[in-house]
Design a protein around this motif. Structure first.
Motif, mmCIF file in Angstrom:
data_model
loop_
_atom_site.group_PDB
_atom_site.id
_atom_site.type_symbol
_atom_site.label_atom_id
_atom_site.label_comp_id
_atom_site.label_asym_id
_atom_site.label_seq_id
_atom_site.Cartn_x
_atom_site.Cartn_y
_atom_site.Cartn_z
ATOM 1 N N ASP A 204 0.846 -1.199 0.000
ATOM 2 C CA ASP A 204 0.000 0.000 0.000
ATOM 3 C C ASP A 204 0.881 1.250 0.000
ATOM 4 N N GLU A 205 1.735 1.315 -1.006
ATOM 5 C CA GLU A 205 2.642 2.457 -1.158
ATOM 6 C C GLU A 205 2.681 2.867 -2.625
ATOM 7 N N PRO A 206 2.477 4.159 -2.933
ATOM 8 C CA PRO A 206 2.627 4.616 -4.320
ATOM 9 C C PRO A 206 4.109 4.816 -4.653
ATOM 10 N N LEU A 207 4.621 3.985 -5.546
ATOM 11 C CA LEU A 207 6.058 3.994 -5.844
ATOM 12 C C LEU A 207 6.374 4.385 -7.282
ATOM 13 N N VAL A 208 5.353 4.818 -8.025
ATOM 14 C CA VAL A 208 5.557 5.280 -9.397
ATOM 15 C C VAL A 208 4.622 6.455 -9.672
ATOM 16 N N LEU A 209 5.111 7.436 -10.417
ATOM 17 C CA LEU A 209 4.246 8.457 -11.014
ATOM 18 C C LEU A 209 3.812 7.903 -12.359
ATOM 19 N N PHE A 210 2.533 7.578 -12.461
ATOM 20 C CA PHE A 210 1.955 6.874 -13.605
ATOM 21 C C PHE A 210 1.435 7.921 -14.594
ATOM 22 N N ARG A 211 2.259 8.214 -15.594
ATOM 23 C CA ARG A 211 1.955 9.307 -16.506
ATOM 24 C C ARG A 211 0.915 8.887 -17.551
ATOM 25 N N ARG A 212 -0.179 9.645 -17.630
ATOM 26 C CA ARG A 212 -1.226 9.401 -18.616
ATOM 27 C C ARG A 212 -1.245 10.559 -19.606
ATOM 28 N N HIS A 213 -1.109 10.209 -20.879
ATOM 29 C CA HIS A 213 -1.076 11.214 -21.939
ATOM 30 C C HIS A 213 -1.578 10.583 -23.225
ATOM 31 N N ALA A 214 -1.814 11.376 -24.221
ATOM 32 C CA ALA A 214 -2.455 10.900 -25.454
ATOM 33 C C ALA A 214 -1.642 9.838 -26.168
#
Length: 335
Positions: A204-214
């Motif tokens: 239960d740890e956010p370990l990535v910046l999950f980039r959403r783009h076109a």
């Protein structure tokens, strides 16, 4: 304990440098990075080659002369990894500096086949979009044997034993199943196979910046809307039937592959196949409930599933309370 990072790239020059910088800043550096490039026409490979000259770990670049698609591209990257563990990596994300350290600790402490963590969904400029995925709470371990419905996560959140890939490869090479019939993507297949081999840890740890783009290759996380209860209910039978076909195909593939007599599928024991065969029976019963078999028969089916413990928590191998509610509503023909 060694670890490889597997990256599949295609025309990723816009974001690849930010990813590579985050890999170089890991508190536990990888033993190698394997990049499989799908015939990029921009400067992606050149930027990776420059990165390779500046880091203390091995960087292997596999260059395809023709477009093969993201599935084949990642498969080639996994196949070339030489370490005990493999970290699945998208070309446009940014890693927390502690990702490998945290994941390896969880794998080692639990003798786990797979660890999955959370991610912060961000836009193309790394601005958070107010959502953390998956929406599962609390660090926990899913005991062996594990079924796919117990496991939630995207590929970029996964670090797994290399044995998991070896079993995946054996399923493809020594059975009549294809990637399309087994699972739609590696986000599904990796946890499915991991459930055959050992415990699965959810951090239960956010370990990535999950980039959403076109231009993102994966559709994961792009649809930020939450379905209504009615929309979820109307899709339930379809989901159950698709899952039933998937599990049935998997069991056939396991049996065919084991018949080849090759390791490592020899590790898939009777406990797993017994558990999955019981799951098939439960899914068939749930499918009949949603098919409209009548109020009395439907409630008999729900009651039988309850008595078998089929609706216990997902981390314990059950379908969970939400599915009990959905099945009960289906029995009443609420939708």
């Amino acid at each position: 304990m060694t670890i490889s990072i597997a990256i599949a790239t295609f025309n990723g020059e816009k974001y690849i440098e930010a990813l590579l910088a985050s890999l170089a800043q890991q508190t536990r550096l990888p033993d190698e990075v394997v990049v499989s490039d799908d015939n990029s026409t921009d400067s992606t490979v050149e930027k990776i080659e420059h990165f390779a000259t500046a880091v203390p770990f091995k960087v292997t670049i596999l260059r395809s002369q023709v477009r093969q698609g993201v599935i084949v591209n990642f498969y080639k990257a996994f196949q070339a990894c030489e370490s005990d563990y493999i970290a699945y990596c998208d070309q446009d994300d940014v890693w927390d500096a502690h990702k490998l350290e945290r994941c390896l600790h969880a794998l080692r402490s639990n003798d786990a086949a797979l660890v999955i963590h959370k991610s912060v969904v961000v836009d193309s400029d790394l601005v958070p979009l107010g959502r953390i995925l998956p929406e599962v709470h609390g660090t926990h371990t899913i005991a062996f044997p594990a079924a796919p419905h117990q496991i939630h996560g995207f590929g970029h959140q996964m670090v797994f034993k290399k044995t998991v890939f070896a079993v995946m490869a054996q399923l493809y090479e020594h059975s009549t199943a294809t990637q399309e019939t087994l699972c739609q993507n590696f986000d599904e297949l990796i946890p499915t196979v991991s459930g055959m081999l050992g415990p699965i840890v959810f951090l239960d740890e956010p370990l990535v910046l999950f980039r959403r783009h076109a231009q993102a290759t994966s559709p994961a996380g792009k649809n930020m809307s939450r379905p209504t209860l009615q929309e979820r209910a109307s899709a339930k039978r379809k989901d159950i039937d698709q899952y039933l076909r998937r599990i049935t195909t998997l069991l056939v593939a396991v049996a065919e592959s084991k018949a080849s007599g090759r390791a490592p599928l020899a590790q898939v024991d009777v406990q797993y196949t017994t558990y999955m065969n019981d799951l098939v029976k439960s899914l068939r019963r749930r499918s009949s409930i949603h098919a409209g078999i009548g109020l009395t028969k439907a409630f008999v089916a729900v009651s039988a599933l309850l008595l078998r413990g089929a609706y216990r928590g997902k981390s314990a191998g059950g379908f969970g309370f939400k599915n009990l509610l959905a099945d009960s509503l289906a029995a009443l023909r609420v939708y």
